[in-house]
Motif scaffolding. Structure first.
Motif, PDB file in Angstrom:
ATOM      1  N   TYR A 180       0.790  -1.210  -0.008  1.00  0.00           N
ATOM      2  CA  TYR A 180      -0.023   0.064   0.010  1.00  0.00           C
ATOM      3  C   TYR A 180       0.918   1.124  -0.056  1.00  0.00           C
ATOM      4  CZ  TYR A 180       0.578  -0.920   5.057  1.00  0.00           C
ATOM      5  OH  TYR A 180       1.135  -1.215   6.333  1.00  0.00           O
ATOM      6  N   ILE A 181       0.248   2.374  -0.434  1.00  0.00           N
ATOM      7  CA  ILE A 181       0.663   3.568  -0.532  1.00  0.00           C
ATOM      8  C   ILE A 181       0.226   4.542   0.199  1.00  0.00           C
ATOM      9  CG2 ILE A 181       1.382   5.388  -2.105  1.00  0.00           C
ATOM     10  CD1 ILE A 181       0.456   2.490  -3.694  1.00  0.00           C
ATOM     11  N   ALA A 182       0.906   5.505   0.840  1.00  0.00           N
ATOM     12  CA  ALA A 182       0.595   6.656   1.777  1.00  0.00           C
ATOM     13  C   ALA A 182       0.701   7.903   1.077  1.00  0.00           C
ATOM     14  CB  ALA A 182       0.902   6.780   3.130  1.00  0.00           C
ATOM     15  N   TRP A 183      -0.635   8.813   1.337  1.00  0.00           N
ATOM     16  CA  TRP A 183      -0.441  10.003   0.713  1.00  0.00           C
ATOM     17  C   TRP A 183      -0.737  10.718   2.104  1.00  0.00           C
ATOM     18  CZ3 TRP A 183      -2.319   6.291  -2.243  1.00  0.00           C
ATOM     19  CH2 TRP A 183      -1.808   5.931  -3.643  1.00  0.00           C
ATOM     20  N   ARG A 184       0.095  11.682   2.172  1.00  0.00           N
ATOM     21  CA  ARG A 184       0.166  12.662   3.488  1.00  0.00           C
ATOM     22  C   ARG A 184      -0.125  14.001   3.159  1.00  0.00           C
ATOM     23  NH1 ARG A 184       2.981   9.339   7.700  1.00  0.00           N
ATOM     24  NH2 ARG A 184       4.185   7.573   6.197  1.00  0.00           N
ATOM     25  N   GLY A 185      -0.867  14.789   3.955  1.00  0.00           N
ATOM     26  CA  GLY A 185      -0.969  16.251   3.636  1.00  0.00           C
ATOM     27  C   GLY A 185      -1.450  17.222   4.948  1.00  0.00           C
ATOM     28  N   ARG A 186      -1.274  18.430   4.911  1.00  0.00           N
ATOM     29  CA  ARG A 186      -1.917  19.363   5.885  1.00  0.00           C
ATOM     30  C   ARG A 186      -2.750  20.067   5.657  1.00  0.00           C
ATOM     31  NH1 ARG A 186       3.023  22.368   7.123  1.00  0.00           N
ATOM     32  NH2 ARG A 186       3.631  22.120   4.737  1.00  0.00           N
ATOM     33  N   ALA A 187      -3.880  20.325   6.249  1.00  0.00           N
ATOM     34  CA  ALA A 187      -4.927  21.172   5.984  1.00  0.00           C
ATOM     35  C   ALA A 187      -5.120  22.327   7.004  1.00  0.00           C
ATOM     36  CB  ALA A 187      -6.398  20.465   6.032  1.00  0.00           C
TER      37      ALA A 187
END
Length: 398
Positions: A180-187
């Motif tokens: 699996y792959i992880a997409w990370r972000g900040r809002a």
């Protein structure tokens, strides 16, 4: 103090583990030198979940209060389905009473900066990419990609899962792609459904979404999905993620819409089986270089902090035999981290199931066991270890 010939200690890698090791060693009277490959010291842009054992380690370094000036204190860790059905709720806020420190969330850049600013003098050297080293009975000479070199009494490889120090010691690492792959972000946002101290892990079919606030008005999130390694994202990644999580309960869509697309990072999730050896002679490993733990139990940064403290303790006690001290450090930390590597890998596989029957089995398992056996195991295996550094009880306010 008797250090024999071990005083100047080279540390490959200027991440959380490398800086924590440098600080812990400075506090014991050693002279660490951090060798960072980047031209400027990186601090990353993701969020970190720091369990109480990690906060106790920070408190031992004298940094917990500084981190808590920004980092939200968590009271309950929520686990739900993508439809909004409750699977479990862990009262992590109770750890303050039991252990004297909270569980928190923090921006990686904040923790990185606190560690960096606590170092004395100028122990950091950037643009120093370690590619190889030689050691003898008196010390270690590291060689850099630009042809330069540096000499020290010991070498600590804190250069990550793809670290050059580990590969030079034992040959190419057998890292394993998780599937699996992880997409990370900040809002940058405030939301009625994301009060201070939020943590929610949402489970869907072959995908998950986790979110927690890391500072006032800033939410860290991660979307995980099964797929092949090596992919790259172009324009439209936010719309792709919105499509993946369309119809999910709670503030998931609002979080994604509030995230600038350039703040979204993609990464293949890799791990490695526990290894029997972390070092040879005057060289050892620390953090992900030694024991990569997938994000699934929130212990990667915590274990790097623990490594740093235990390493410094063993070297201080090791006196004139620093090589034996390194082996004692490795023996203690291998026993501690091997089980966490396995549990994190297993939880990741459980979270990745797509078959409807297996999803129903997962949900039934979590409803029956997550608030009881799973929480008790997490406290026993992850949190309680931190009591070795617990001083007088202090209640940290949210």
């Amino acid at each position: 103090m008797a250090f024999g010939r071990a005083r100047r200690i080279l540390i490959a890698g200027g991440g959380i583990g490398g800086l924590a090791a440098a600080l812990a060693l400075q506090r014991k009277g050693f002279e660490p030198v951090v060798l960072e490959r980047a031209d400027s010291l990186r601090d990353g842009g993701a969020g970190l979940h720091i369990w109480t054992n990690g906060v106790l380690a920070l408190a031992h370094l004298g940094l917990a209060d500084k981190v808590l000036e920004v980092a939200p204190v968590q009271q309950t860790a929520h686990f739900t389905t993508w439809r909004g059905d409750v699977l479990g709720a862990w009262p992590v806020g109770d750890f303050v009473e039991r252990y004297g420190a909270p569980t928190i969330a923090v921006e990686r850049s904040v923790l990185h900066g606190v560690l960096r600013d606590a170092l004395e003098g100028s122990p950091l050297r950037t643009g120093a990419e370690v590619v190889s080293f030689d050691q003898d009975s008196d010390g270690v000479t590291v060689r850099f990609a630009d042809g330069g070199s540096e000499r020290g009494d010991l070498l600590i490889g804190a250069d990550g899962i793809h670290g050059a120090v580990r590969d030079h010691l034992f040959g190419p690492a057998r890292n394993i792609f998780s599937g699996y792959i992880a997409w990370r972000g900040r809002a940058p946002m405030e939301h009625a459904d994301i009060p201070p101290g939020t943590f929610n892990a949402v489970f869907g079919p072959g995908t998950r979404f986790t979110y927690y606030d890391v500072a006032p008005g800033l939410v860290h999130w991660m979307s995980v999905a099964n797929g092949a390694p090596g992919g790259r994202d172009g324009a439209g990644v936010r719309e792709m993620l919105l499509g993946r999580h369309r119809g999910w309960a709670g503030p998931v869509a609002d979080i994604l819409r509030a995230t600038p697309e350039e703040w979204i990072l993609r990464g293949d999730v890799e791990g490695r089986k526990p290894e029997r050896a972390w070092g040879k002679g005057r060289v050892t490993l620390l953090g992900d270089a030694a024991h990569p733990i997938t994000f699934n139990i929130g212990q990667g940064a915590c274990q790097a902090l623990e490594d740093a403290l235990v390493l410094a303790e063993h070297l201080e006690r090791g006196g004139s035999d620093p090589v034996a001290a390194l082996r004692r450090y490795e023996d203690e930390r291998r026993r501690r981290t091997a089980g966490l590597q396995r549990v994190a890998w297993w939880i990741g596989k459980m979270g990745a199931v797509e078959n409807p029957l297996l999803i129903r089995a997962r949900e039934a398992f979590m409803r029956k066991n997550w608030n009881t056996k799973a929480f008790q195991a997490a406290e026993k295996d992850q949190v309680a270890y931190g009591t070795r550094w617990a001083g007088p009880r202090r209640t940290h306010a949210a």
